[in-house]
Scaffold this motif. Structure first.
Motif, PDB file in Angstrom:
ATOM      1  N   GLN A 117       6.072 -59.866  21.788  1.00  0.00           N
ATOM      2  CA  GLN A 117       6.317 -61.291  22.027  1.00  0.00           C
ATOM      3  C   GLN A 117       6.485 -61.568  23.516  1.00  0.00           C
ATOM      4  N   LEU A 118       7.231 -60.710  24.203  1.00  0.00           N
ATOM      5  CA  LEU A 118       7.415 -60.854  25.643  1.00  0.00           C
ATOM      6  C   LEU A 118       6.071 -60.743  26.360  1.00  0.00           C
ATOM      7  N   ARG A 119       5.261 -59.817  25.919  1.00  0.00           N
ATOM      8  CA  ARG A 119       3.932 -59.630  26.518  1.00  0.00           C
ATOM      9  C   ARG A 119       3.097 -60.905  26.385  1.00  0.00           C
ATOM     10  N   ARG A 120       3.138 -61.534  25.225  1.00  0.00           N
ATOM     11  CA  ARG A 120       2.380 -62.775  25.019  1.00  0.00           C
ATOM     12  C   ARG A 120       2.891 -63.891  25.936  1.00  0.00           C
ATOM     13  N   ARG A 121       4.228 -63.998  26.087  1.00  0.00           N
ATOM     14  CA  ARG A 121       4.800 -65.032  26.957  1.00  0.00           C
ATOM     15  C   ARG A 121       4.394 -64.813  28.412  1.00  0.00           C
ATOM     16  N   VAL A 122       4.472 -63.569  28.855  1.00  0.00           N
ATOM     17  CA  VAL A 122       4.118 -63.265  30.241  1.00  0.00           C
ATOM     18  C   VAL A 122       2.620 -63.469  30.456  1.00  0.00           C
ATOM     19  N   LYS A 123       1.832 -63.076  29.492  1.00  0.00           N
ATOM     20  CA  LYS A 123       0.376 -63.256  29.602  1.00  0.00           C
ATOM     21  C   LYS A 123       0.031 -64.745  29.728  1.00  0.00           C
ATOM     22  N   TRP A 146      13.300 -61.280  32.317  1.00  0.00           N
ATOM     23  CA  TRP A 146      12.185 -60.616  31.657  1.00  0.00           C
ATOM     24  C   TRP A 146      12.274 -59.101  31.818  1.00  0.00           C
ATOM     25  N   ARG A 147      12.666 -58.647  32.986  1.00  0.00           N
ATOM     26  CA  ARG A 147      12.802 -57.197  33.193  1.00  0.00           C
ATOM     27  C   ARG A 147      13.926 -56.634  32.328  1.00  0.00           C
ATOM     28  N   GLU A 148      15.011 -57.385  32.195  1.00  0.00           N
ATOM     29  CA  GLU A 148      16.098 -56.959  31.296  1.00  0.00           C
ATOM     30  C   GLU A 148      15.599 -56.900  29.855  1.00  0.00           C
ATOM     31  N   ALA A 149      14.769 -57.861  29.472  1.00  0.00           N
ATOM     32  CA  ALA A 149      14.210 -57.870  28.117  1.00  0.00           C
ATOM     33  C   ALA A 149      13.320 -56.645  27.892  1.00  0.00           C
ATOM     34  N   VAL A 150      12.606 -56.211  28.926  1.00  0.00           N
ATOM     35  CA  VAL A 150      11.766 -55.010  28.805  1.00  0.00           C
ATOM     36  C   VAL A 150      12.663 -53.790  28.585  1.00  0.00           C
ATOM     37  N   ILE A 179       5.575 -53.991  30.899  1.00  0.00           N
ATOM     38  CA  ILE A 179       5.622 -54.291  29.460  1.00  0.00           C
ATOM     39  C   ILE A 179       4.592 -53.439  28.724  1.00  0.00           C
ATOM     40  N   ASP A 180       3.388 -53.350  29.269  1.00  0.00           N
ATOM     41  CA  ASP A 180       2.340 -52.531  28.651  1.00  0.00           C
ATOM     42  C   ASP A 180       2.788 -51.073  28.534  1.00  0.00           C
ATOM     43  N   ASP A 181       3.442 -50.565  29.590  1.00  0.00           N
ATOM     44  CA  ASP A 181       3.957 -49.188  29.549  1.00  0.00           C
ATOM     45  C   ASP A 181       5.011 -49.027  28.462  1.00  0.00           C
ATOM     46  N   ALA A 182       5.900 -50.015  28.352  1.00  0.00           N
ATOM     47  CA  ALA A 182       6.953 -49.951  27.329  1.00  0.00           C
ATOM     48  C   ALA A 182       6.346 -49.996  25.929  1.00  0.00           C
ATOM     49  N   ILE A 183       5.344 -50.829  25.738  1.00  0.00           N
ATOM     50  CA  ILE A 183       4.676 -50.913  24.432  1.00  0.00           C
ATOM     51  C   ILE A 183       3.970 -49.599  24.121  1.00  0.00           C
ATOM     52  N   GLU A 229      15.759 -53.708  27.448  1.00  0.00           N
ATOM     53  CA  GLU A 229      16.405 -53.808  26.138  1.00  0.00           C
ATOM     54  C   GLU A 229      15.425 -53.487  25.012  1.00  0.00           C
ATOM     55  N   GLY A 230      14.212 -53.996  25.107  1.00  0.00           N
ATOM     56  CA  GLY A 230      13.201 -53.722  24.086  1.00  0.00           C
ATOM     57  C   GLY A 230      12.858 -52.245  24.017  1.00  0.00           C
ATOM     58  N   ARG A 231      12.780 -51.630  25.168  1.00  0.00           N
ATOM     59  CA  ARG A 231      12.483 -50.193  25.230  1.00  0.00           C
ATOM     60  C   ARG A 231      13.626 -49.394  24.600  1.00  0.00           C
TER      61      ARG A 231
END
Length: 183
Positions: free
Chosen positions: A120-126, A102-106, A166-170, A108-110
């Motif tokens: 999408q990652l945020r929804r899964r983690v939530k 998940w951290r790698e996905a953050v 994730i919130d920071d990246a968004i 990569e997304g950033r």
């Protein structure tokens, strides 16, 4: 009121994780109406100091019980099961692998400026956080299995931190998009 009372006793609430938030809010407002320092502005220094101390104590108790992560830590401590987040960091390998992914996905997304992927990652983690809080509540309120509850709380600490990342990246992605629109 007893200054040494635990947070639950202070608000006359049962020692459970699944608190009625509206009841907590109501009791908080009732107590603050009685002890707020503004009500003691024209009294002796001692009364003003006591009012301020009580107000501080009630605010601290309220904020602890209001926030689920803090409430879980506090409740476990009341039952003699400190989370020991500094010394007890052993987590199952599959949980740690999931965290790494998940951290790698953050990251990569950033880097890819992939707002939708981050959402999408945020929804899964939530959803995972919601599941873990339900497990924590079951462990504390239903099973009284404090070791299990402490494990779930430690996992929640990881997940809440990840949610913040994730919130920071968004927010960064939204800020970048906003800057591009203005140019």
């Amino acid at each position: 009121m007893d200054f040494n009372a635990d947070h639950y006793s202070l608000f006359e609430l049962p020692r459970i994780f699944r608190l009625d938030a509206s009841e907590l809010d109501k009791r908080y407002r009732e107590i603050q109406a009685l002890i707020h320092p503004d009500k003691f502005a024209h009294t002796s220094d001692l009364e003003r100091r006591l009012s301020l101390q009580w107000s501080t104590r009630v605010n601290e108790a309220y904020l602890t019980l209001k926030k689920p992560l803090l409430r879980g830590q506090y409740l476990l401590a009341l039952f003699g099961h400190a989370v020991d987040e500094d010394s007890n960091v052993a987590m199952p390998p599959e949980f740690l692998m999931e965290q790494m992914e998940w951290r790698e996905a953050v990251v990569e997304g950033r880097q890819a400026h992939d707002l939708e992927g981050l959402e999408q990652l945020r929804r899964r983690v939530k959803e995972r956080i919601r599941e873990r809080y339900e497990q924590l509540a079951d462990g504390l309120d239903d099973q009284r299995n404090y070791e299990f509850a402490a494990d779930r709380l430690r996992r929640l600490m990881f997940l809440e931190k990840l949610q913040s990342e994730i919130d920071d990246a968004i927010a960064d992605q939204i800020g970048r998009a906003s800057c591009r629109e203005r140019v």
